[in-house]
Write an enzyme that holds these catalytic residues in place. Structure first.
Site, mmCIF file in Angstrom:
data_model
loop_
_atom_site.group_PDB
_atom_site.id
_atom_site.type_symbol
_atom_site.label_atom_id
_atom_site.label_comp_id
_atom_site.label_asym_id
_atom_site.label_seq_id
_atom_site.Cartn_x
_atom_site.Cartn_y
_atom_site.Cartn_z
ATOM 1 N N ASP A 34 1.047 -1.142 0.186
ATOM 2 C CA ASP A 34 -0.167 0.101 0.018
ATOM 3 C C ASP A 34 0.855 1.307 -0.075
ATOM 4 O OD1 ASP A 34 -2.404 1.444 0.117
ATOM 5 O OD2 ASP A 34 -2.985 0.881 2.148
ATOM 6 N N ASP A 35 0.723 2.066 -1.163
ATOM 7 C CA ASP A 35 1.612 3.259 -1.225
ATOM 8 C C ASP A 35 2.994 3.160 -1.364
ATOM 9 O OD1 ASP A 35 -0.911 4.460 -0.944
ATOM 10 O OD2 ASP A 35 -0.434 5.290 1.011
ATOM 11 N N CYS A 74 -6.065 4.517 -3.636
ATOM 12 C CA CYS A 74 -6.440 2.816 -3.190
ATOM 13 C C CYS A 74 -7.751 2.384 -3.884
ATOM 14 C CB CYS A 74 -6.670 2.892 -1.682
ATOM 15 S SG CYS A 74 -4.951 3.437 -0.750
ATOM 16 N N HIS A 135 -10.761 -2.618 1.411
ATOM 17 C CA HIS A 135 -11.207 -1.285 0.923
ATOM 18 C C HIS A 135 -12.017 -1.161 -0.211
ATOM 19 C CE1 HIS A 135 -9.230 3.261 1.084
ATOM 20 N NE2 HIS A 135 -10.361 3.153 1.747
ATOM 21 N N ASP A 338 -0.108 -0.505 -4.977
ATOM 22 C CA ASP A 338 -1.462 0.230 -5.501
ATOM 23 C C ASP A 338 -1.474 1.502 -6.238
ATOM 24 O OD1 ASP A 338 -1.277 1.313 -3.295
ATOM 25 O OD2 ASP A 338 -3.013 0.917 -2.430
#
Length: 584
Positions: A34-35, A74, A135, A338
């Site tokens: 993530d990120d 996201c 999410h 992502d």
């Protein structure tokens, strides 16, 4: 000899795509951080942050250098990854500020009509699991219908968080809602209220006293409710589920990657005799950044670097498990992020907690290269070449058709699939990407277009609008926490800004008719492609509209009564990980 090098691999591929009963179908392990910035990994040029396990994965497989996220946020990016479709096609793209889900008690989510790669391969006899961040929504009408839960999208097993990890989930790290709070114009409101009081006292205000004081009470109530929302946010949104059961609320973040890794290993061990698809969706390195005690203080880049090192450790654990179970040669492994790094993220102590985009401009929430150019590593010994580097435009949407073709599933013909099978490109059967055009959305707004002409080395990219950076000489939007896609936070361009990424990958110098003879002809082709693309879009309900993302009390997941502020701890992985840490 080189021309015959991959004949055996093609033969292997035919064997791997045999019918489900033969037991020769390939397995799939997908790992999404993530990120994570493309510049955070050693295999993409970082020399100060150690990522040996991910680097080894790149050496043993294929590294994509122009791998593009379908969205720079996201929720829409993950929807595109799972379905092979631009998120605007499924309603997973917003019109306005908020492009992601912020509350677990929202009613929006990935529509059940969408076909994910998990849903497609499950029909082919695969065991499927998603471990980590989802999410993409949870409920629709009540707190237990789970209409958007992973189980409703083809995943047999789920362990992780429905929401994203935020600084609210860590005591003492502040709240992401403070960024909303900081944009409330308290000074003008205060001046306005005082003025109203003075006017009312002097009899210059024509409204009744009851209406006037009712308005004051309403303002006070709204501000008090906001404070209450900040206080209760961790309990209501930071929880771990196993299947449809909440097993920890709120969760302890620092050991979460350890627990997720243990769950992933258990899944692989349980399903080693049957075809499986594992989607390991890391909670790290999203805000608020965390690392377990084993990794804290080990990097040269503070807590963020420690978190990246922990992710690398987890990748190593999963790869070691595949080797131990003799599954590595029959498993396609894919590792990515992502979207780009969150450059605006600053901790409550003033530390920069964002990642690194390498040479590329900007980061998360923008369609500059730093926001959408992501790591793309694929490994499959004996089928994919080792150490190969491909500098062709590819997309995270390409995983969908790649998986379906390998698993023997049919590509849906009742909808537009925007991804393309990667295998021919990865194996060298073709030299060019099938993506002549890639469309870059910022929420539901078409922000930019990438064009790879069939008979040219150029890679054109046209921007219709760009975010306003603050300060102006930076490449981030520090005044808004993330870059927004709407006025007054963007500048529109007519004609569009045009770059040739093959010559200017840093997007530092836009072209003009004076500097590029093909300027007008290139934009003409791009505009025609936009017209065709727009005509392919069908109206769908927007899943991230204000009414869909707002908090709805009747949808709130809670493992105890609301009066107890939704608290429980019944996850067996907590004790298992704690015992393991004590032994180490």
């Amino acid at each position: 000899m080189k021309s015959f090098q991959w004949i055996p691999c093609t033969f292997c591929l035919l064997l791997y795509t045999a019918d489900a009963g033969s037991g020769t179908k390939p397995n799939f392990v997908f790992m999404m951080v993530d990120d994570l910035g493309i510049g955070d990994l050693g295999c993409y040029g970082n020399t100060t942050l150690r990522t040996p396990n991910i680097d080894r994965l790149a050496l043993e497989g294929v590294k994509l250098t122009q791998h593009i996220a379908a969205a720079p946020l996201c929720t829409p990016s993950r929807a595109a990854f799972l379905t092979g479709r631009y998120p605007v096609r499924s309603g997973m793209a917003a019109h306005g500020h908020m492009g992601v889900f912020l509350f677990s008690a929202s009613s929006g989510g990935l529509p059940q009509e969408e076909i994910t790669f998990a849903k497609a391969v499950k029909v082919q006899g695969y065991s499927t699991a998603v471990i980590g961040k989802w999410h993409l929504g949870l409920n629709c009408e009540d707190s237990s219908d789970h209409c958007h839960h992973p189980n409703s999208h083809g995943f047999d097993y789920f362990y992780g968080t429905i929401m994203t990890h935020l600084r609210d989930c860590q005591p003492g790290h502040g709240s992401v809602l403070y960024n909303v709070y900081s944009h409330i114009p308290f000074k003008p409101l205060s001046i306005g209220l005082v003025s109203l009081v003075v006017l009312h006292i002097r009899g210059m205000l024509t409204v009744s006293r009851r209406v006037f004081f009712s308005f004051l009470i309403l303002v006070g109530l709204v501000l008090s409710l906001f404070r209450l929302l900040v206080y209760t946010f961790p309990n209501l949104n930071c929880f771990v589920m196993r299947g449809t059961e909440i097993v920890e609320q709120p969760y302890i973040s620092e050991n979460l990657t350890q627990r997720m890794t243990s769950e992933a290993i258990e899944f692989l061990e349980r399903n080693s005799e049957t075809p499986f698809l594992l989607f390991f969706s890391f909670i790290q390195v999203h805000t608020g950044v965390f690392a377990s005690p084993l990794f804290r203080g080990r990097s040269q880049h503070g807590l963020y670097g420690d978190a990246v090192m922990e992710v690398d450790w987890s990748v190593g654990q999963i790869m070691q498990t595949l080797e131990r179970l003799n599954l590595k040669d029959n498993t396609l492994v894919y590792m990515t992020s992502d979207q780009g790094p969150h450059l605006e993220e600053i901790s409550v102590h003033g530390e920069m907690h964002g990642g690194y985009s390498g040479i590329y401009k900007a980061g998360k929430s923008t369609n500059w290269e730093g926001g959408i150019r992501i790591p793309g590593i694929l490994s499959w010994p004996g089928v994919l070449p080792a150490g190969k580097i491909i500098d062709e435009p590819t997309s995270n949407m390409d995983i969908f058709p790649t998986v379906l073709n390998l698993a023997g599933a049919s590509i849906p013909d009742d909808r537009v699939i925007d991804g393309h099978d990667l295998l021919p490109l990865l194996q060298g059967q073709v030299k060019r990407s099938e993506h002549e055009f890639l469309f870059h959305y910022c929420n539901a707004e078409l922000n930019a277009v990438r064009w790879r002409p069939p008979n040219s080395s150029a890679i054109w990219k046209a921007f219709f609008f760009t975010p306003d950076f603050y300060p102006k000489n930076s490449s981030a939007c520090f005044h808004t926490h993330v870059c927004f896609c709407i006025k007054p936070f963007v500048t529109f361009h007519d004609p569009p800004l045009l770059y040739d990424l093959s010559k200017d990958p840093t997007e530092s110098t836009p072209l003009s008719p004076d500097t590029e003879p093909q300027f007008h002809s290139v934009l003409e082709v791009i505009r025609a492609a936009v017209s065709r693309h727009t005509q392919s879009l069908k109206p769908v309900p927007v899943q991230v509209s204000p009414l869909k993302i707002v908090w709805k009390p009747w949808l709130q997941p809670c493992c105890s009564s609301l009066s107890q502020l939704c608290r429980c701890e019944r996850d067996h992985q907590i004790e298992k990980v704690q015992d393991g840490l004590q032994k180490e």
